[in-house]
Structures are given as C-alpha cells and as structure tokens.
Enzyme design. Sequence first.
Site, PDB file in Angstrom:
ATOM      1  N   ASP A   1       0.922  -1.149  -0.084  1.00 30.59           N
ATOM      2  CA  ASP A   1       0.193   0.020  -0.096  1.00 30.59           C
ATOM      3  C   ASP A   1       0.798   1.281  -0.018  1.00 30.59           C
ATOM      4  O   ASP A   1       0.550   2.500  -0.215  1.00 30.59           O
ATOM      5  CB  ASP A   1      -1.090  -0.071   1.317  1.00 30.59           C
ATOM      6  CG  ASP A   1      -0.407  -0.272   2.486  1.00 30.59           C
ATOM      7  OD1 ASP A   1       0.845  -0.200   2.664  1.00 30.59           O
ATOM      8  OD2 ASP A   1      -1.267  -0.201   3.620  1.00 30.59           O
ATOM      9  N   SER A   2       1.944   0.959  -0.018  1.00 29.53           N
ATOM     10  CA  SER A   2       3.192   2.068  -0.136  1.00 29.53           C
ATOM     11  C   SER A   2       2.804   2.735  -1.709  1.00 29.53           C
ATOM     12  O   SER A   2       3.568   3.721  -2.061  1.00 29.53           O
ATOM     13  CB  SER A   2       4.440   1.740   0.020  1.00 29.53           C
ATOM     14  OG  SER A   2       4.993   0.564  -0.690  1.00 29.53           O
TER      15      SER A   2
ATOM     16  N   LYS B   1      -1.265  -9.468   2.470  1.00 35.97           N
ATOM     17  CA  LYS B   1      -0.829  -9.080   3.557  1.00 35.97           C
ATOM     18  C   LYS B   1      -1.628  -8.055   4.437  1.00 35.97           C
ATOM     19  O   LYS B   1      -2.274  -7.249   3.890  1.00 35.97           O
ATOM     20  CB  LYS B   1       0.563  -8.443   3.324  1.00 35.97           C
ATOM     21  CG  LYS B   1       1.405  -8.070   4.492  1.00 35.97           C
ATOM     22  CD  LYS B   1       2.739  -7.576   4.135  1.00 35.97           C
ATOM     23  CE  LYS B   1       2.994  -6.353   3.730  1.00 35.97           C
ATOM     24  NZ  LYS B   1       2.652  -5.039   4.603  1.00 35.97           N
TER      25      LYS B   1
ATOM     26  N   GLU C   1      -1.708  -5.785   8.386  1.00 36.99           N
ATOM     27  CA  GLU C   1      -0.867  -5.326   9.340  1.00 36.99           C
ATOM     28  C   GLU C   1      -1.778  -5.372  10.516  1.00 36.99           C
ATOM     29  O   GLU C   1      -3.181  -5.377  10.638  1.00 36.99           O
ATOM     30  CB  GLU C   1      -0.740  -3.548   9.289  1.00 36.99           C
ATOM     31  CG  GLU C   1      -0.056  -3.393   8.012  1.00 36.99           C
ATOM     32  CD  GLU C   1       0.139  -1.962   7.990  1.00 36.99           C
ATOM     33  OE1 GLU C   1      -0.249  -1.227   8.908  1.00 36.99           O
ATOM     34  OE2 GLU C   1       0.848  -1.445   6.791  1.00 36.99           O
TER      35      GLU C   1
ATOM     36  N   GLU D   1       8.725  -4.895  10.446  1.00 40.47           N
ATOM     37  CA  GLU D   1       9.427  -3.454   9.762  1.00 40.47           C
ATOM     38  C   GLU D   1       9.788  -2.582  11.132  1.00 40.47           C
ATOM     39  O   GLU D   1       9.246  -2.313  12.076  1.00 40.47           O
ATOM     40  CB  GLU D   1       8.180  -2.753   9.503  1.00 40.47           C
ATOM     41  CG  GLU D   1       8.661  -1.259   8.824  1.00 40.47           C
ATOM     42  CD  GLU D   1       7.509  -0.847   7.797  1.00 40.47           C
ATOM     43  OE1 GLU D   1       6.562  -1.297   7.405  1.00 40.47           O
ATOM     44  OE2 GLU D   1       7.935   0.312   7.492  1.00 40.47           O
TER      45      GLU D   1
HETATM   46  O1  KIV Z   1       3.761  -1.050   1.682  1.00 39.97           O
HETATM   47  C1  KIV Z   1       4.776  -1.664   1.618  1.00 39.97           C
HETATM   48  O2  KIV Z   1       5.458  -1.406   0.896  1.00 39.97           O
HETATM   49  C2  KIV Z   1       4.887  -2.475   2.708  1.00 39.97           C
HETATM   50  C3  KIV Z   1       6.549  -2.918   2.865  1.00 39.97           C
HETATM   51  C4  KIV Z   1       7.449  -1.826   3.334  1.00 39.97           C
HETATM   52  C5  KIV Z   1       6.877  -4.014   3.721  1.00 39.97           C
HETATM   53  O3  KIV Z   1       4.246  -3.115   3.497  1.00 39.97           O
END
Ligand code: KIV
Length: 272
Positions: free
Chosen positions: A52-53, A121, A123, A190
């Site tokens: 989500d980055s 994924k 969190e 992280e």
């Molecule tokens: O969103 C992302 O890119 C991430 C990584 C930094 C692990 O969760």
Amino acid sequence: MGYLTTDKKKVTVKTFIEKKNSGEKIAMLTAYDYTTAGIIDAAGIDGILIGDSASNVMAGNADTLPITVDEMIYHAKSVAKAVSHALVICDMPMGSYQISKEEALRNAIRIMKETGVDALKMEGGIEIVDTVKAIVNAGIPVMGHLGLTPQSIHQFGGYGLRAKEEAEAEKLLADAHALEEAGCFGITLEKIPAALAAKVTESVVCATIGIGAGNATDGQILVYADALGLTEGFKPKFLRRFAELRGQMTAGVEDYINAVKEVDFPNGNESY
Ligand code: KIV
C-alpha cells in the site's frame, strides 16, 4: 500465468517455508506496475509485494491511509500479469479488513478473484487474528505485518523504531505467535531491533521478512523505488540504494530535450 503454462519453478508460499528451513534468504521488493514488475521478476526475485506504499510512491500521498481497494486492485492486476516466477502478495489497504470479519473476507476474496495475486498481507497482531483465520480458512494465504505498521501511523505519531521497550517487544512476540497460529505463512517485521527480529524468526515456523529489522530474518524487503534510487530525500538508516536510477532518468530526459531542441531527433533513420 496461463492455464497450460505451469512453471515448476514458480515460487509458492511453500517455497518460502522451504527457504526458511534450508537457510536460503528470501529476497523481496515491492512493485506497482506491469513494466517494473516484469523487470524485477525476470531478475529472479523470490517475492513481489504490491504494497500500500503505492499510496506514497505512485500517488504522492503523505501516508498509506488514502489508498482504496479499487486502487490496490488496479496496481495488483498490472503486477500479477507481468510475473511468472515470484510469489505475488498484495497488501489489504487500511479500512478493508478492520470493520468486520465478513467485510474483510469479502474484500480478500474480491482482491484474489480480480487480480490473480498469490497471497495477501495485513497489518496487526492479536486484534486481527480472527479475521486472518477466516481468510486463511477461505484458502487464501496471508502474510502478517508487525512492528512499524504504517496504517496505524497516527496512533504511533511517527515512523520511529518500534518495540524498543520490553513491554512492546513482548507484545510483538506474542502477536507473531498468534499470527502463526492463525495460519500466516509469513510475517513482515518492520523497523524493530535486530535482536528482537532474530528472536521472532527463531521462534516461529513461518517465514519472517524484514525491513529495517537486521539480517537474521528469513528474508528482506525494500520499496523498489527506494532500493533503486528513484526517490529523493528518504534516507532511513536501513535503506541501501542498489542503483541510482533517478540520476540516469534525469540525464536521459535532458538528452532527449536537447536532441528535440537541436532538431537532432528524429533523424533520417528514425523517420518514415
Ligand atoms: O507497503 C509496503 O511497501 C510495505 C513494505 C514496506 C513492507 O508494507
């Protein structure tokens, strides 16, 4: 990958566990588009995360909160089409799994059906284990994410190191065990102390993937734009730049501008 083109070397969630057990480190990068994912996959990466980055790197937002399920699906679909080797994991964005287990399952199934990724994924720790269980029970592999969890940034108040204090470190260890029990095949760790990441890694059977968590984790992940030197100004201690693409792109664009201005491009061979 198509129905009749089965790649025996395709990385699966089982491969991640095998690599952990054999001691071979797992290399992961993020990607958000077809072209970049194709380059990263062809280079032999083990796993690609549609993080989500994308909210920061692709859309220029200050944090990961604004990105939506529809936007993640757009990026994930583009990446999955380009990848034939790596395990492809898609982040569930903020708000897509926190409201209720049912809504989380609906979003998880939608992302899997519409994108072609291999896993998701999420969190969080103990507070999301029931949701993780429901998604895993639907046949969808899940990677957890502990430590600095950017979707909760307003609760932390910043992007500093997490779990420095004993109590938070103990909670993180308990969260890792809860995620593993819920069926996670992997956990992203992280920005936590290297010693804590090592302790988590040796106490779980699932694969740990670190970012700013030292080198004892089973693998590493970086945001591709940071790792390849496309971004400017983001210089955390954990980041190593493996290329300087920003400089190369700038030089290429300047050459192009000059060639156009000087009527050097297109030349005779480049014209019909
Ligand atoms: O969103 C992302 O890119 C991430 C990584 C930094 C692990 O969760």
